[in-house]
Scaffold this active site. Structure first.
Site, PDB file in Angstrom:
ATOM      1  N   ALA A 172      -1.380  -1.172   0.559  1.00 51.50           N
ATOM      2  CA  ALA A 172      -1.410  -2.125  -0.349  1.00 51.50           C
ATOM      3  C   ALA A 172      -0.581  -1.548  -1.608  1.00 51.50           C
ATOM      4  CB  ALA A 172      -2.744  -2.663  -0.955  1.00 51.50           C
ATOM      5  N   ASP A 173      -1.143  -0.406  -1.926  1.00 52.89           N
ATOM      6  CA  ASP A 173      -0.332   0.208  -3.178  1.00 52.89           C
ATOM      7  C   ASP A 173       1.262   0.606  -2.893  1.00 52.89           C
ATOM      8  OD1 ASP A 173      -1.818   1.008  -5.370  1.00 52.89           O
ATOM      9  OD2 ASP A 173      -2.978   2.084  -3.715  1.00 52.89           O
ATOM     10  N   MET A 174       1.567   0.970  -1.524  1.00 54.94           N
ATOM     11  CA  MET A 174       3.077   1.414  -1.250  1.00 54.94           C
ATOM     12  C   MET A 174       3.670  -0.009  -1.271  1.00 54.94           C
ATOM     13  SD  MET A 174       2.787   4.940   0.908  1.00 54.94           S
ATOM     14  CE  MET A 174       1.764   4.159   2.111  1.00 54.94           C
TER      15      MET A 174
END
Length: 406
Positions: A172-174
């Site tokens: 999700a972050d990347m």
């Protein structure tokens, strides 16, 4: 070679990014843009820097987590609590092309660094924000962490077999970082044409929802709520992971021709005439029984032999590598997917290269290794037009800190 020299002639050379983000989503975005030639000024709190500098494991005293997301940047160390810190950042924003932040919604505004304030100072500014759940709506103020977004956005419900499972990296972050990088590049092109900046925004939640792909479209189009299928493909069979004599392989015979070739290679031609397997729809309906039949045959020989035979027959197949095996893989090494950059403490640091190749410039070579905290403070201020006396005063009063070699 200096960072300026390594960035010369890259696609984003000349673009200056003031990076106020921390942890992973924002830093992953700016690392990508830095690899592509942008000058990224990573502003870090003077006391400990980006929070990930404290996260293990460590290599030569440097956080591996920090190393993974902060190459191709310069570090400016700032005491955010000092009365002159916010005026200093506003001055830097005045002469930047992009500002990126991933504070909780409302925090940047409370600091005097909101989009309206900074774009009033610099109308051409691209202002990018990443949050957990978006800047509006009922979940606006919810903390944004990767696993929370994976669950809320439906990805965990589709991953695993018996129970919902998080993906093994902070996806999700990347992906939020990559969407933001794409939005920034598009906004820069727009600003070039219009002379006016832009607000670019995404969230970990939005990124996860966008990645649902065909599974999301199944629900939107026909009301089908997809279930977890483990390593099997939800709409194609046979397709997935199969055990062999010495370990699992992945197999993806996605067409009718590949299905017939697979049966031939396994000496199971009779399956092609079985009405239970006549079409892909039939094979999906009977996938569990079909999987057992195929796997029983595959367990008779080693995985390398099966992969070789299947690939030679035009059937997509591959081994399942652990991380060590990935980096020892001949194809990975041939494609130079690991590059090195010199770090002032560790020496040569290996990095996973940006997965983009360009014919005229080597963007896969990091512009520089991840910086030490405050390693470039004075150089950054000089590049923004601060004079020697002004820089010395800022350091003397503790507004900024310059790293000094031990």
């Amino acid at each position: 070679m200096s960072i300026e020299e390594t960035q010369t002639s890259r696609p984003l050379t000349g673009i200056r990014i003031l990076d106020l983000s921390r942890a992973l989503s924002g830093p992953f975005c700016t690392m990508t843009l830095g690899d592509l030639g942008a000058t990224v000024i990573k502003v870090e709190p003077s006391e400990n820097g980006d929070m990930t500098r404290l996260w293990g494991p460590f290599s030569g005293g440097q956080s591996v987590y920090y190393l993974s997301a902060n190459r191709s940047k310069q570090s400016l160390s700032l005491d955010f609590r000092h009365a002159d810190a916010m005026p200093l950042l506003r001055r830097l924003a005045l002469d930047s092309d992009v500002v990126i932040e991933n504070f909780k919604p409302g925090v940047a505004e409370a600091m005097g660094l909101g989009v309206d304030v900074l774009r009033q100072l610099n109308p051409r500014l691209i202002y990018a924000s990443i949050s957990g759940f978006g800047s509006e709506g009922p979940a606006r103020d919810a903390p944004g962490f990767d696993q929370i977004a994976q669950g809320h956005g439906g990805l965990m419900a589709l991953t695993g077999a018996e129970t919902p499972t998080r993906v093994g990296v902070a996806i999700a972050d990347m992906t939020a970082g990559l969407w933001t990088a794409l939005g920034i590049v598009a906004a820069l092109r727009q600003a070039e044409a219009t002379g006016v900046g832009e607000r670019v925004e995404t969230s970990l939640l939005a990124s996860m929802v966008s990645m649902l792909g065909v599974q999301g479209q199944r629900y939107l189009s026909v009301g089908d709520v997809p279930k977890r299928t483990g390593n099997a493909n939800p709409v194609i069979a046979p397709y997935g992971t199969f055990e062999t004599a010495d370990g699992p392989i992945n197999l993806a015979p996605a067409t009718e021709a590949m299905w017939h070739s697979l049966c031939h290679e396994l000496d199971l031609d009779a399956l092609c005439d079985d009405p239970d397997y006549a079409t892909n729809v039939d094979r999906v309906r009977h996938r569990d029984r079909l999987h057992r039949v195929l796997e029983e045959r595959m367990r008779q020989r080693p995985r390398a032999e099966w992969v070789r035979r299947f690939v030679n027959a035009g059937i997509p197949a591959g081994v399942i590598n652990d991380v060590r095996q990935v980096f020892e893989d001949a194809q990975v090494q041939h494609c130079q997917l690991v590059r090195h950059a010199h770090h002032p403490v560790i020496g040569q640091v290996p990095h996973m290269a940006i997965p983009i190749r360009m014919a005229s410039v080597d963007v896969q070579q990091p512009a520089c290794a991840p910086p030490l905290l405050g390693e470039h403070t004075q150089a950054v201020l000089r590049s923004y037009g601060f004079g020697p006396e002004e820089i010395a005063d800022l350091i003397a009063r503790g507004v900024v800190t310059q790293h000094t070699a031990a």
